[in-house]
Write an enzyme that holds these catalytic residues in place. Structure first.
Site, mmCIF file in Angstrom:
data_model
loop_
_atom_site.group_PDB
_atom_site.id
_atom_site.type_symbol
_atom_site.label_atom_id
_atom_site.label_comp_id
_atom_site.label_asym_id
_atom_site.label_seq_id
_atom_site.Cartn_x
_atom_site.Cartn_y
_atom_site.Cartn_z
ATOM 1 N N GLY A 170 -4.711 3.069 -1.353
ATOM 2 C CA GLY A 170 -5.658 3.409 -0.297
ATOM 3 C C GLY A 170 -5.030 4.384 0.678
ATOM 4 O O GLY A 170 -3.839 4.711 0.580
ATOM 5 N N ASP A 171 -5.818 4.850 1.620
ATOM 6 C CA ASP A 171 -5.283 5.742 2.646
ATOM 7 C C ASP A 171 -4.977 4.950 3.908
ATOM 8 O O ASP A 171 -5.296 3.767 4.019
ATOM 9 C CB ASP A 171 -6.228 6.918 2.913
ATOM 10 C CG ASP A 171 -7.642 6.479 3.297
ATOM 11 O OD1 ASP A 171 -7.818 5.324 3.735
ATOM 12 O OD2 ASP A 171 -8.572 7.292 3.147
ATOM 13 N N GLY A 172 -4.362 5.615 4.852
ATOM 14 C CA GLY A 172 -3.973 4.924 6.077
ATOM 15 C C GLY A 172 -5.147 4.449 6.895
ATOM 16 O O GLY A 172 -5.135 3.338 7.444
ATOM 17 N N LYS B 77 0.860 -1.179 0.000
ATOM 18 C CA LYS B 77 0.000 0.000 0.000
ATOM 19 C C LYS B 77 0.895 1.227 0.000
ATOM 20 O O LYS B 77 1.407 1.640 1.034
ATOM 21 C CB LYS B 77 -0.925 0.049 1.214
ATOM 22 C CG LYS B 77 -1.989 1.170 1.073
ATOM 23 C CD LYS B 77 -2.397 1.804 2.376
ATOM 24 C CE LYS B 77 -1.469 2.873 2.870
ATOM 25 N NZ LYS B 77 -1.446 4.112 2.031
ATOM 26 N N CYS C 188 13.584 11.625 6.730
ATOM 27 C CA CYS C 188 13.531 11.315 8.160
ATOM 28 C C CYS C 188 14.904 11.376 8.809
ATOM 29 O O CYS C 188 15.015 11.591 10.017
ATOM 30 C CB CYS C 188 12.896 9.945 8.379
ATOM 31 S SG CYS C 188 13.648 8.622 7.422
ATOM 32 N N GLU D 284 9.819 2.129 10.596
ATOM 33 C CA GLU D 284 10.865 3.117 10.320
ATOM 34 C C GLU D 284 10.156 4.456 10.339
ATOM 35 O O GLU D 284 9.392 4.787 9.426
ATOM 36 C CB GLU D 284 11.535 2.825 8.964
ATOM 37 C CG GLU D 284 12.902 3.495 8.816
ATOM 38 C CD GLU D 284 12.803 4.926 8.354
ATOM 39 O OE1 GLU D 284 12.886 5.819 9.244
ATOM 40 O OE2 GLU D 284 12.636 5.152 7.165
ATOM 41 N N GLY E 244 -8.028 3.601 5.861
ATOM 42 C CA GLY E 244 -8.744 2.530 5.193
ATOM 43 C C GLY E 244 -7.893 1.296 5.015
ATOM 44 O O GLY E 244 -7.801 0.442 5.899
ATOM 45 N N GLU F 165 9.607 17.283 14.549
ATOM 46 C CA GLU F 165 10.113 17.011 13.208
ATOM 47 C C GLU F 165 9.363 17.912 12.233
ATOM 48 O O GLU F 165 8.153 17.792 12.048
ATOM 49 C CB GLU F 165 9.908 15.542 12.838
ATOM 50 C CG GLU F 165 10.529 15.183 11.504
ATOM 51 C CD GLU F 165 10.332 13.732 11.130
ATOM 52 O OE1 GLU F 165 11.201 13.174 10.436
ATOM 53 O OE2 GLU F 165 9.308 13.144 11.521
ATOM 54 N N GLY G 29 -4.701 0.875 4.989
ATOM 55 C CA GLY G 29 -3.611 0.728 5.949
ATOM 56 C C GLY G 29 -4.055 0.031 7.219
ATOM 57 O O GLY G 29 -3.406 -0.900 7.705
#
Length: 479
Positions: free
Chosen positions: A205-207, A174, A282, A249, A209, A382, A211
């Protein structure tokens, strides 16, 4: 307008179960550049079922054959590199020169390293010379959900897919809905390389959904996620219900310790590293910490370097930075710049608003704050944009305390010509990686963090290990 409404499931391109359209926004223009479909539960279930069916055969495939398919993938990837570069430039705004070199190059680099590491990996071996009758078998974890971000699309997809493939795992990818075009192109490459049906599957898809559905799916054995610490917590909670393995991560707030004896190029190198990919990394060295005797000179140099960093359209050739990925990121960065000013940090380069000449697009001015203190918001959060915070320290012990005073622990940096000092600091800094004097880590060296930067390691042999279970078998010798 590009339309990509299909998913790759069980070796075929299939229509989404439900037409849920999502517009992909070109960050350079703020206009839609593509439309994709977002998956629902039926799509997730179909992809997981295909991966589950394919698992026994793929696990039983000899490692040499799995490696050969990854080698074929690398050939296909290399041949279609320009397509991939154009896709990433369009979807997430990386300047085309960076897309061709760093963004595309990261993918080929990781695939090559996995091929080399897998050829040296002992998937089966005796426990020891003294106990050869006990056999150690490294066996695939199983069906793996791979959830990847938008900032380095091919870097993260290849770090997960390459390791999972040589380990014998089957996959459901995903990708971020912000950068789906490169992932769909990658799925075409997996198909062209000839991976068996069901080994690799892709559902957009989105997180919230797909995810979440993957993270809690009872037939998913492992989730490998790269993204925000907030999302990592949510995935961990969801995955805990089925006690699946979770590899994370996550974010970072890297400290770059610059001592008075550092090389003359250290400050410039740190600023340019921070600004790369518009600060959307990151492992960016976002906190520059400078020894008091070199502080004023370092601030002047950092301001001069930041002011020399040009901002330009992603489609233009040349060395410049592009926009950040979307309006949400842009607004967050602008708010944090304003907060830095309000909390008393000294602005020495950049600042709020778009760069001169831009009235559209998510462009951010390369920004440097000096006299930042550990309690300030910009020293703790961050930012994920081209914003550098500079702090002062007097002693080595103070530098270590400042660097470790963060919930994150991904990458820290040390600039000093004193070898003994560098080795001391390497042991004291609480991060999964420490890079010194601009030296890159060796090919295949593990990438990953500690504390709230996540767990597990990616790349090379360590990355393969993360997709394997260890099985101890007694009575192996013939009777």
């Amino acid at each position: 307008m590009i339309e990509k409404r299909q998913f790759y499931i069980d070796g075929a391109w299939v229509d989404a179960a439900t037409a849920r359209d999502h517009q992909v926004i070109d960050p350079a223009t703020e206009d839609p550049c593509a439309v994709i479909s977002l998956g629902d539960r039926a799509d997730t279930d179909a992809a997981v079922a295909a991966a589950k069916r394919a698992l026994p055969g793929w696990m039983a495939t000899p490692a040499a054959q799995r490696i050969a398919l990854v080698e074929k993938l690398l050939e296909v990837y290399t041949a279609r590199a320009e397509e991939m570069a154009q896709a990433m430039t369009l979807e997430m705004g990386a300047p085309i020169a960076l897309s061709r070199s760093g963004q595309v190059g990261a993918g080929s680099y990781h695939l090559k390293n996995f091929i080399d590491a897998a050829k040296r990996f002992d998937f089966e071996k005796p426990f020891s010379d003294a106990f050869p009758d006990t056999r150690m078998i490294h066996e695939a974890v199983g069906v793996c959900a791979l959830i990847t971000p938008w900032n380095w699309p091919m870097n993260q997809i290849t770090l997960k897919v390459g390791a999972a493939a040589v380990a014998g795992c089957t996959m459901v990818l995903k990708p971020s809905e912000e950068s789906p075009l490169s992932a769909l192109l990658f799925a075409e490459m997996m198909d062209e390389a000839g991976f068996p049906n069901g080994v690799f599957n892709l559902v957009n898809g989105d997180g919230a959904g797909v995810g979440t559905q993957l993270s809690g799916h009872p037939d998913v054995d492992m989730v490998s996620f790269t993204g925000s610490t907030r999302a990592g917590r949510a995935i961990s909670r969801t995955a805990a219900e089925t006690l699946k393995r979770v590899h994370l991560e996550l974010g970072g707030k890297g400290a770059n310790l610059i001592f008075a004896d550092a090389e003359e190029s250290a400050v410039k190198r740190g600023v340019l590293h921070m600004m790369q990919n518009s600060g959307q990394s990151c492992n960016a060295p976002s906190r520059m910490m400078v020894e008091a005797g070199a502080y004023d000179r370092a601030v002047d140099t950092a301001a001069t370097v930041a002011k020399s960093v040009t901002v330009g359209a992603p489609s233009e050739e040349g060395k410049h930075i592009g926009p950040v990925v979307n309006a949400t990121q842009y607004d967050k960065i602008q708010a944090l710049i304003e907060t830095g000013i309000k909390e008393g940090a000294r602005l020495v380069a950049g600042g709020p608003g778009r760069p001169e000449g831009f009235n559209k697009g998510f462009y951010v001015r390369p920004t440097v704050f000096a006299d930042v203190t550990p309690d300030m918001t910009i020293a703790r959060e961050e930012i994920f944009g081209p914003v550098l915070s500079i702090m002062k320290f007097d002693t080595e012990a103070e530098a270590v305390d400042l660097a470790n005073d963060t919930p994150y622990g991904l990458t820290n940096y040390v600039q000093s010509t004193d070898t003994d000092r560098r080795r001391r600091l390497a042991r004291q800094l609480r991060s999964g990686m420490v890079e010194m004097n601009g030296k890159s880590r060796a090919p295949g060296a593990p990438f990953g963090g500690m504390k709230q930067s996540g767990n597990g390691r990616e790349g090379g042999i360590a990355g393969i290990h993360d997709f394997l279970e260890i099985k101890a078998v007694s009575g192996w010798a013939a009777e």
